[in-house]
Design a protein around this motif. Structure first.
Motif, mmCIF file in Angstrom:
data_model
loop_
_atom_site.group_PDB
_atom_site.id
_atom_site.type_symbol
_atom_site.label_atom_id
_atom_site.label_comp_id
_atom_site.label_asym_id
_atom_site.label_seq_id
_atom_site.Cartn_x
_atom_site.Cartn_y
_atom_site.Cartn_z
ATOM 1 N N SER A 1 -4.499 -0.696 -2.676
ATOM 2 C CA SER A 1 -5.166 0.462 -2.080
ATOM 3 C C SER A 1 -5.248 0.359 -0.564
ATOM 4 N N TRP A 2 -5.042 1.479 0.123
ATOM 5 C CA TRP A 2 -5.256 1.549 1.577
ATOM 6 C C TRP A 2 -6.741 1.366 1.900
ATOM 7 N N GLN A 3 -7.580 1.538 0.899
ATOM 8 C CA GLN A 3 -9.023 1.402 1.110
ATOM 9 C C GLN A 3 -9.476 -0.057 1.072
ATOM 10 N N ALA B 1 0.836 -1.209 0.000
ATOM 11 C CA ALA B 1 0.000 0.000 0.000
ATOM 12 C C ALA B 1 0.868 1.256 0.000
ATOM 13 N N ASP C 1 1.887 2.141 -3.383
ATOM 14 C CA ASP C 1 0.743 2.297 -4.287
ATOM 15 C C ASP C 1 0.493 1.089 -5.191
#
Length: 191
Positions: free
Chosen positions: A182-184, A176, A179
């Motif tokens: 995703s951190w989501q 994460a 990139d």
């Protein structure tokens, strides 16, 4: 109803606390600005690993007999290249030696805050929380306390499994941070 104490009120602490509160438990947060106070039956270390030793030092006597959930990932945040615990140990294992009369569980460290808040990964798969610990009754209590949260809780075995959970958490954070995921969302476990 169980009283829950969470050290740390960042994204992870609030996401975890939200799940416990949703299932009818009382959640209390302790931050660096909080004066020393009574602790609940289940304690969550939602702080950086480097902050754990000072918490243990300040609260050691009152942590006896408590269930402690360690969510830390002992990542070397200067290099993002390794874990800062010995390769044959884990942060949770070290915490259990510092608190031998407590019931230490590794958990929530392979989840991102968003997946705990939304209860899903990738918008469609249930969030799975992996738990490792040596005391079966303590793990069962955590699972029962979160019953109705819509999280999938999975007992992955003894506290020895904390090393693998911390490595998985480290990999997820590294991906994460660069990139690549995703951190989501993050990792999920699908049957």
């Amino acid at each position: 109803m169980v009283n829950i104490t969470i050290f740390g009120k960042g994204n992870m602490g609030q996401a975890i606390g939200g799940n416990f509160a949703e299932t009818g438990n009382v959640v209390n947060y302790i931050t660096t600005k909080t004066t020393k106070q009574d602790l609940g039956e289940i304690i969550i270390f939602a702080v950086p690993y480097s902050a754990v030793s000072s918490i243990v030092e300040l609260y050691k006597d009152v942590l006896r007999g408590k269930i402690i959930i360690d969510i830390t990932n002992p990542v070397n945040f200067e290099t993002f290249d390794n874990l800062v615990v010995p390769s044959d140990s884990s942060a949770a294992g070290i915490i259990s030696t510092l608190l031998p009369e407590s019931f230490v569980i590794k958990g929530f460290n392979t989840n991102f805050a968003n997946t705990l808040s939304t209860k899903n990964v990738g918008g469609e798969h249930p969030t799975t929380v992996l738990l490792a610990g040596d005391n079966e009754e303590a793990k069962e209590k955590v699972i029962k306390t979160l019953d109705g949260s819509n999280l999938n809780l999975l007992d992955v075995g003894s506290l020895k499994r904390a090393r693998e959970l911390e490595s998985l958490g480290f990999l997820q954070i590294s991906l994460a941070g660069s990139d690549k995921i995703s951190w989501q969302n993050g990792f999920g476990l699908f049957e």
